[in-house]
Design an enzyme around this catalytic site. Structure first.
Site, short mmCIF file in Angstrom:
data_model
loop_
_atom_site.label_atom_id
_atom_site.label_comp_id
_atom_site.label_asym_id
_atom_site.label_seq_id
_atom_site.Cartn_x
_atom_site.Cartn_y
_atom_site.Cartn_z
N GLN A 14 0.84 -1.20 0.00
CA GLN A 14 0.00 0.00 0.00
C GLN A 14 0.88 1.25 0.00
O GLN A 14 1.81 1.36 0.80
CB GLN A 14 -0.92 0.00 1.23
N HIS A 29 -8.48 2.17 -0.62
CA HIS A 29 -8.92 2.24 -2.02
C HIS A 29 -8.92 0.87 -2.65
O HIS A 29 -8.08 0.02 -2.31
CB HIS A 29 -8.03 3.20 -2.84
P1 5GP Z 1 -1.56 1.48 -3.63
O1 5GP Z 1 -0.17 1.02 -3.98
O2 5GP Z 1 -1.59 2.36 -2.42
O3 5GP Z 1 -2.56 0.36 -3.59
O4 5GP Z 1 -2.03 2.33 -4.89
C1 5GP Z 1 -2.04 3.72 -4.94
C2 5GP Z 1 -2.43 4.08 -6.34
O5 5GP Z 1 -2.74 5.46 -6.37
C3 5GP Z 1 -1.32 3.85 -7.37
O6 5GP Z 1 -1.80 2.95 -8.37
C4 5GP Z 1 -1.02 5.24 -7.92
O7 5GP Z 1 -0.75 5.24 -9.31
C5 5GP Z 1 -2.30 6.00 -7.57
N1 5GP Z 1 -2.09 7.42 -7.34
C6 5GP Z 1 -1.12 7.98 -6.56
N2 5GP Z 1 -1.25 9.32 -6.55
C7 5GP Z 1 -2.32 9.61 -7.33
C8 5GP Z 1 -2.96 10.84 -7.69
O8 5GP Z 1 -2.57 11.94 -7.29
N3 5GP Z 1 -4.03 10.75 -8.52
C9 5GP Z 1 -4.50 9.55 -8.97
N4 5GP Z 1 -5.57 9.59 -9.78
N5 5GP Z 1 -3.92 8.37 -8.65
C10 5GP Z 1 -2.86 8.40 -7.83
#
Ligand code: 5GP
Ligand code: ZN
Length: 118
Positions: free
Chosen positions: A96, A102
């Protein structure tokens, strides 16, 4: 828990940062991932801040259920009639990066997906 004021996704919910919205209602928001790993890649979040799935309790049960039930509808509307993948990364070992719960929704032709997946 993160302060919502410092949280990237809370700022998107508040309209303080831009996003490409897929869906919104009183309780949840869906928007395209900024670095898509598949032809369709959007995130579905609760509007109320909770750090991760590991921080959810009975109070989050209703919104979690609504989010899960919304996924197939949003995936179909995004063109994922042939299937889709849902991913929730939780905590450091879960990969994460953003600590506002999310749910990733990924779809499109398998040959066009990027690795590593979220
Ligand atoms: P995690 O690794 O926490 O499951 O995924 C976070 C996701 O958020 C990643 O796929 C990354 O590309 C996306 N993300 C990070 N910052 C932003 C942002 O400012 N806007 C959007 N639309 N996506 C983001
Ligand atoms: Zn947040």
């Amino acid at each position: 828990m993160n302060s919502p004021h410092n949280c990237l996704f809370c700022r998107i919910v508040a309209g303080q940062l831009p996003s490409r919205k897929v869906y919104e209602d009183d309780e949840m928001l869906a928007f395209h991932d900024i670095h898509p790993k598949a032809p369709v890649h959007f995130l579905l979040i609760p509007k109320v801040h909770v750090d991760s799935l590991a921080d959810c309790g009975p109070g989050e049960g209703a919104v979690l259920a609504k989010m899960m039930l919304k996924v197939p509808e949003l995936a179909r509307a995004a063109g994922c009639g042939n299937g889709f993948r849902t991913v929730i990364n939780t905590g450091p070992d879960g990969g994460q990066e953003v600590y506002h719960l999310h749910l990733h929704v990924l779809g499109g032709p398998r040959g066009q997906w990027k690795v590593p997946l979220p």
